[in-house]
Design a protein around this motif. Structure first.
Motif, PDB file in Angstrom:
ATOM      1  N   VAL A  57      -8.268 -19.196 -40.689  1.00 41.62           N
ATOM      2  CA  VAL A  57      -7.538 -18.783 -39.084  1.00 41.62           C
ATOM      3  C   VAL A  57      -6.357 -19.566 -38.643  1.00 41.62           C
ATOM      4  CG1 VAL A  57      -9.473 -17.425 -38.513  1.00 41.62           C
ATOM      5  CG2 VAL A  57      -8.967 -19.987 -37.402  1.00 41.62           C
ATOM      6  N   ALA A  58      -6.156 -20.499 -39.429  1.00 43.57           N
ATOM      7  CA  ALA A  58      -5.066 -21.934 -39.063  1.00 43.57           C
ATOM      8  C   ALA A  58      -3.412 -21.431 -39.255  1.00 43.57           C
ATOM      9  CB  ALA A  58      -4.673 -22.730 -39.624  1.00 43.57           C
ATOM     10  N   LEU A  59      -3.413 -19.801 -39.914  1.00 44.08           N
ATOM     11  CA  LEU A  59      -1.870 -19.796 -40.543  1.00 44.08           C
ATOM     12  C   LEU A  59      -1.597 -18.833 -38.979  1.00 44.08           C
ATOM     13  CD1 LEU A  59      -0.472 -19.608 -43.867  1.00 44.08           C
ATOM     14  CD2 LEU A  59       0.179 -21.448 -41.987  1.00 44.08           C
ATOM     15  N   LEU A  60      -3.104 -17.899 -39.166  1.00 46.64           N
ATOM     16  CA  LEU A  60      -2.144 -16.868 -38.144  1.00 46.64           C
ATOM     17  C   LEU A  60      -2.698 -17.219 -36.353  1.00 46.64           C
ATOM     18  CD1 LEU A  60      -2.629 -13.481 -37.396  1.00 46.64           C
ATOM     19  CD2 LEU A  60      -4.983 -13.995 -37.090  1.00 46.64           C
ATOM     20  N   GLN A  61      -3.087 -18.320 -36.225  1.00 50.46           N
ATOM     21  CA  GLN A  61      -3.160 -18.652 -34.680  1.00 50.46           C
ATOM     22  C   GLN A  61      -1.985 -19.478 -34.369  1.00 50.46           C
ATOM     23  OE1 GLN A  61      -6.461 -21.536 -35.067  1.00 50.46           O
ATOM     24  NE2 GLN A  61      -8.159 -19.895 -33.702  1.00 50.46           N
ATOM     25  N   SER A  62      -1.090 -19.513 -35.705  1.00 48.16           N
ATOM     26  CA  SER A  62       0.064 -20.825 -35.535  1.00 48.16           C
ATOM     27  C   SER A  62       1.614 -19.446 -34.435  1.00 48.16           C
ATOM     28  CB  SER A  62       0.747 -21.456 -36.509  1.00 48.16           C
ATOM     29  OG  SER A  62       0.832 -20.393 -37.801  1.00 48.16           O
ATOM     30  N   LEU A  63       0.945 -18.135 -35.704  1.00 48.03           N
ATOM     31  CA  LEU A  63       1.797 -16.877 -34.368  1.00 48.03           C
ATOM     32  C   LEU A  63       1.181 -16.246 -33.607  1.00 48.03           C
ATOM     33  CD1 LEU A  63       2.139 -15.250 -38.421  1.00 48.03           C
ATOM     34  CD2 LEU A  63       3.235 -16.601 -37.585  1.00 48.03           C
ATOM     35  N   GLY A  64       0.324 -17.342 -33.082  1.00 46.79           N
ATOM     36  CA  GLY A  64      -0.199 -16.170 -31.637  1.00 46.79           C
ATOM     37  C   GLY A  64      -1.378 -15.792 -32.424  1.00 46.79           C
ATOM     38  N   GLY A  65      -2.476 -15.149 -32.639  1.00 46.40           N
ATOM     39  CA  GLY A  65      -3.002 -15.205 -33.458  1.00 46.40           C
ATOM     40  C   GLY A  65      -3.004 -13.249 -32.784  1.00 46.40           C
ATOM     41  N   GLU A  66      -3.849 -12.994 -32.158  1.00 44.42           N
ATOM     42  CA  GLU A  66      -3.812 -11.302 -31.046  1.00 44.42           C
ATOM     43  C   GLU A  66      -2.581 -11.398 -31.376  1.00 44.42           C
ATOM     44  OE1 GLU A  66      -5.863  -8.970 -32.689  1.00 44.42           O
ATOM     45  OE2 GLU A  66      -7.334 -10.199 -33.025  1.00 44.42           O
ATOM     46  N   THR A  67      -1.895 -11.746 -30.717  1.00 47.63           N
ATOM     47  CA  THR A  67      -0.553 -11.393 -30.054  1.00 47.63           C
ATOM     48  C   THR A  67       0.411 -12.114 -30.829  1.00 47.63           C
ATOM     49  OG1 THR A  67      -0.006 -14.143 -29.014  1.00 47.63           O
ATOM     50  CG2 THR A  67      -1.537 -12.175 -27.736  1.00 47.63           C
ATOM     51  N   ALA A  68       0.383 -12.120 -32.296  1.00 45.60           N
ATOM     52  CA  ALA A  68       1.557 -12.088 -32.923  1.00 45.60           C
ATOM     53  C   ALA A  68       2.334 -10.480 -33.061  1.00 45.60           C
ATOM     54  CB  ALA A  68       0.633 -12.612 -34.566  1.00 45.60           C
ATOM     55  N   GLU A  69       3.136 -11.086 -33.658  1.00 45.99           N
ATOM     56  CA  GLU A  69       4.110  -9.920 -33.637  1.00 45.99           C
ATOM     57  C   GLU A  69       4.195  -8.793 -35.369  1.00 45.99           C
ATOM     58  OE1 GLU A  69       7.567 -10.285 -30.455  1.00 45.99           O
ATOM     59  OE2 GLU A  69       6.496 -10.711 -28.843  1.00 45.99           O
ATOM     60  N   TYR A  70       4.526  -7.599 -34.409  1.00 43.09           N
ATOM     61  CA  TYR A  70       4.444  -6.633 -35.811  1.00 43.09           C
ATOM     62  C   TYR A  70       5.742  -5.702 -35.920  1.00 43.09           C
ATOM     63  CZ  TYR A  70       0.262  -8.943 -37.700  1.00 43.09           C
ATOM     64  OH  TYR A  70      -0.890  -9.540 -37.464  1.00 43.09           O
ATOM     65  N   LEU A  71       6.692  -5.667 -36.817  1.00 38.45           N
ATOM     66  CA  LEU A  71       7.885  -4.870 -36.844  1.00 38.45           C
ATOM     67  C   LEU A  71       8.297  -4.841 -38.067  1.00 38.45           C
ATOM     68  CD1 LEU A  71       8.683  -7.629 -35.791  1.00 38.45           C
ATOM     69  CD2 LEU A  71       9.699  -6.789 -34.780  1.00 38.45           C
ATOM     70  N   ILE A  72       9.139  -2.952 -38.380  1.00 39.94           N
ATOM     71  CA  ILE A  72       9.477  -2.411 -39.554  1.00 39.94           C
ATOM     72  C   ILE A  72      10.722  -2.268 -39.704  1.00 39.94           C
ATOM     73  CG2 ILE A  72       8.569  -0.125 -38.600  1.00 39.94           C
ATOM     74  CD1 ILE A  72       7.201   0.226 -41.104  1.00 39.94           C
ATOM     75  N   ARG A  73      11.373  -1.877 -40.648  1.00 41.36           N
ATOM     76  CA  ARG A  73      12.233  -2.005 -40.635  1.00 41.36           C
ATOM     77  C   ARG A  73      12.702  -0.597 -42.155  1.00 41.36           C
ATOM     78  NH1 ARG A  73      18.155  -5.218 -40.312  1.00 41.36           N
ATOM     79  NH2 ARG A  73      19.516  -3.380 -42.390  1.00 41.36           N
ATOM     80  N   ILE A  74      13.524   0.354 -42.031  1.00 43.14           N
ATOM     81  CA  ILE A  74      13.074   0.856 -42.648  1.00 43.14           C
ATOM     82  C   ILE A  74      14.818   0.896 -43.214  1.00 43.14           C
ATOM     83  CG2 ILE A  74      13.389   3.182 -43.681  1.00 43.14           C
ATOM     84  CD1 ILE A  74      11.374   4.476 -41.389  1.00 43.14           C
ATOM     85  N   ASN A  75      15.450   0.654 -44.367  1.00 42.92           N
ATOM     86  CA  ASN A  75      15.904   0.442 -44.762  1.00 42.92           C
ATOM     87  C   ASN A  75      16.274   1.767 -45.958  1.00 42.92           C
ATOM     88  OD1 ASN A  75      17.264  -2.572 -43.291  1.00 42.92           O
ATOM     89  ND2 ASN A  75      14.784  -3.150 -45.415  1.00 42.92           N
ATOM     90  N   TYR A  76      18.197   1.643 -45.466  1.00 45.85           N
ATOM     91  CA  TYR A  76      18.584   2.774 -46.062  1.00 45.85           C
ATOM     92  C   TYR A  76      19.874   2.910 -46.973  1.00 45.85           C
ATOM     93  CZ  TYR A  76      19.817   7.911 -46.793  1.00 45.85           C
ATOM     94  OH  TYR A  76      20.639   9.350 -46.922  1.00 45.85           O
ATOM     95  N   TYR A  77      19.776   2.245 -48.642  1.00 45.92           N
ATOM     96  CA  TYR A  77      20.738   2.551 -49.158  1.00 45.92           C
ATOM     97  C   TYR A  77      21.805   3.681 -49.782  1.00 45.92           C
ATOM     98  CZ  TYR A  77      19.134  -2.064 -47.998  1.00 45.92           C
ATOM     99  OH  TYR A  77      18.012  -2.919 -47.325  1.00 45.92           O
ATOM    100  N   PRO A  78      22.320   3.926 -49.686  1.00 47.11           N
ATOM    101  CA  PRO A  78      23.083   5.482 -50.107  1.00 47.11           C
ATOM    102  C   PRO A  78      24.267   4.580 -51.789  1.00 47.11           C
ATOM    103  CG  PRO A  78      24.601   4.474 -48.951  1.00 47.11           C
ATOM    104  CD  PRO A  78      23.444   4.283 -48.769  1.00 47.11           C
ATOM    105  N   PRO A  79      24.037   5.664 -52.624  1.00 44.32           N
ATOM    106  CA  PRO A  79      24.534   5.054 -53.402  1.00 44.32           C
ATOM    107  C   PRO A  79      26.339   4.931 -53.586  1.00 44.32           C
ATOM    108  CG  PRO A  79      23.732   8.220 -53.443  1.00 44.32           C
ATOM    109  CD  PRO A  79      23.753   7.368 -52.596  1.00 44.32           C
ATOM    110  N   SER A  80      26.006   4.057 -54.144  1.00 38.19           N
ATOM    111  CA  SER A  80      27.103   3.515 -54.667  1.00 38.19           C
ATOM    112  C   SER A  80      28.827   3.491 -55.502  1.00 38.19           C
ATOM    113  CB  SER A  80      27.837   1.881 -54.137  1.00 38.19           C
ATOM    114  OG  SER A  80      28.921   0.952 -54.227  1.00 38.19           O
ATOM    115  N   PRO A  81      29.819   4.204 -55.329  1.00 38.71           N
ATOM    116  CA  PRO A  81      30.269   4.491 -57.057  1.00 38.71           C
ATOM    117  C   PRO A  81      30.594   3.102 -57.770  1.00 38.71           C
ATOM    118  CG  PRO A  81      32.402   4.497 -55.103  1.00 38.71           C
ATOM    119  CD  PRO A  81      30.888   4.570 -54.369  1.00 38.71           C
ATOM    120  N   LYS A  82      31.102   2.136 -57.262  1.00 39.72           N
ATOM    121  CA  LYS A  82      31.003   0.598 -57.413  1.00 39.72           C
ATOM    122  C   LYS A  82      30.280  -0.427 -57.220  1.00 39.72           C
ATOM    123  CE  LYS A  82      35.640   1.413 -58.582  1.00 39.72           C
ATOM    124  NZ  LYS A  82      37.375   0.982 -58.124  1.00 39.72           N
ATOM    125  N   PRO A  83      29.025  -0.275 -57.722  1.00 40.43           N
ATOM    126  CA  PRO A  83      27.985  -1.004 -57.157  1.00 40.43           C
ATOM    127  C   PRO A  83      28.259  -2.603 -57.474  1.00 40.43           C
ATOM    128  CG  PRO A  83      26.722   0.599 -58.942  1.00 40.43           C
ATOM    129  CD  PRO A  83      28.228   0.727 -58.483  1.00 40.43           C
TER     130      PRO A  83
END
Length: 324
Positions: free
Chosen positions: A169-195
Motif C-alpha cells: 500500500v506504500a505508493l498508493l498511500q503516498s498519493l493520498g490513498g482513497e483521496t488520490a485523484e484520477y483524471l482523463i484526457r481525450i486527445n484528438y489529433y487530426p490528419p496532417s498533410p505533412k506529418p
C-alpha cells in the motif's frame, strides 16, 4: 542535495528539453516491455514491472482485466463527442481551470490537437459541467471505466511497491490513498498533410504519478530512449503505462519518468485516452524515508503537489509549448 534538473524533473527544465527534442527524427520502433498481468507467478510479475519502470519508465500491459467491450465503448463515446458541431464542443470550453474542451495550436513548433480533460474521482472533485451530455452514454461509460481503472492502478502501484521492498500500500498511500485523484484526457489529433513537419504536442513527461493510456490503432506515440525517438508499437486491447514525475520522486529515482510525445498521421485520425493518477493537491511529495539514508541521500526536494503542478504549468505556459 542534487539539482533536480540533473534528473529531468525540474519544471523549468521541461521547456528547454522540449525545444531541443521537438524536431528530433524517429529512429525506429521501440521494444517497449509488454507485461502479461494474468500470469500466476506474482514474483515474476513484480520483477518484470519493476525492471520496466527502472529501465524504460514505460511499458504495456495485456490481460489486465479491463473488459474489451468497455474499452471499445469508451472509444466510441469519446469520438462521438469530437464529431459534434464545433459550437456544441465550444460550450464546454475551458475556464480558469484545466478541465474542459480546447483546440490547441502550439506556437514555436508546428503542433496542434483538440482535447477534452476532466476529473473522474474522488466524487468530491468531480465537476459534471465538463462531462459531455452528448452522447448520452458518456457519463455511464466513463464512470464504469473509472471503477475498473482505479482497481488496476492500485494493483500496479501495489506491485511497484513490492518491487521497492515496501508494503503493497506504500505508493498508493503516498498519493493520498482513497483521496488520490484520477483524471482523463481525450486527445484528438487530426490528419496532417505533412506529418514529418508537425507534432501532436510537445515532448513532455507526465506531471502526476502514473498514467494508463488507451491508443487507437493509428501509430504515433513516441518515447525518448538512448538519445533517440522510438515509436511505440500498437497492441490491440493493451494499455500503455507511463511512470510520471511524482512516482520517480517518491521512489528517489529508482523508477524513472519518460519523455514522450504524440505525432500526427498523414491520412488517419489519431485518438488516445490517458487516465492519470496523481497525488491529492495538498500532499507533500518527495522521496519516501524508507528509500533514503546516509548512503542514499534524497535526490529530490519534498514539495506540496499543487505547488509543483503550478510551477510546472507556469513554465510550460510561458514557453507556449504545451497546454494541459
Amino acid at each position: 542535495m542534487d539539482d533536480e534538473r540533473n534528473h529531468n524533473t525540474s519544471p523549468s527544465s521541461f521547456p528547454y528539453l522540449s525545444k531541443q527534442l521537438a524536431r528530433s527524427t524517429l529512429e525506429g520502433s521501440a521494444d517497449v516491455p509488454v507485461v502479461d498481468l494474468s500470469v500466476s507467478d506474482e514474483e515474476l510479475l513484480v520483477h518484470e514491472l519493476t525492471k520496466a519502470s527502472q529501465e524504460w519508465g514505460v511499458f504495456q500491459v495485456v490481460n489486465q482485466g479491463i473488459p474489451t467491450e468497455l474499452m471499445q465503448q469508451l472509444q466510441v463515446v469519446g469520438k462521438q463527442f469530437f464529431d459534434l458541431p464545433e459550437a456544441e464542443k465550444e460550450a464546454m470550453a475551458k475556464g480558469e481551470d484545466f478541465e474542459g474542451y480546447r483546440r490547441n495550436y502550439l506556437e514555436g513548433i508546428e503542433a496542434w490537437d483538440e482535447h477534452l480533460f476532466h476529473r473522474l474521482s474522488p466524487p468530491s472533485i468531480v465537476n459534471y459541467e465538463y462531462w459531455p451530455k452528448n452522447p448520452p452514454q458518456y457519463r455511464e461509460v466513463n464512470e464504469e471505466y473509472t471503477r475498473h481503472m482505479k482497481k488496476l492502478t492500485e494493483k500496479i502501484l501495489g506491485w511497484l511497491s513490492d518491487g521497492l521492498g515496501l508494503p503493497s500500500v506504500a505508493l498508493l498511500q503516498s498519493l493520498g490513498g482513497e483521496t488520490a485523484e484520477y483524471l482523463i484526457r481525450i486527445n484528438y489529433y487530426p490528419p496532417s498533410p505533412k506529418p514529418e513537419l508537425a507534432l501532436g504536442g510537445a515532448a513532455h513527461t507526465d506531471i502526476g504519478a502514473i498514467t494508463l493510456l488507451i491508443p487507437n490503432e493509428v501509430p504515433g506515440l513516441q518515447v525518448f530512449k538512448d538519445e533517440q525517438w522510438l515509436g511505440v508499437n500498437y497492441i490491440n486491447s493493451a494499455l500503455v503505462v507511463f511512470i510520471g514525475d511524482q512516482l520517480m520522486r517518491i521512489s528517489n529515482g529508482r523508477y524513472k519518468n519518460v519523455l514522450h510525445r504524440p505525432t500526427l498521421d498523414k491520412e488517419r485520425l489519431r485518438i488516445s485516452w490517458p487516465f492519470f493518477a496523481a497525488p491529492r493537491d495538498d500532499m507533500s511529495v518527495g522521496p519516501l524515508p524508507e528509500l533514503t539514508g546516509d548512503e542514499n541521500p534524497p535526490k529530490f526536494q519534498t514539495i506540496v503537489y499543487k505547488d509543483y503542478l503550478k510551477e510546472t504549468m507556469k513554465n510550460w505556459a510561458l514557453d507556449k509549448l504545451y497546454s494541459l
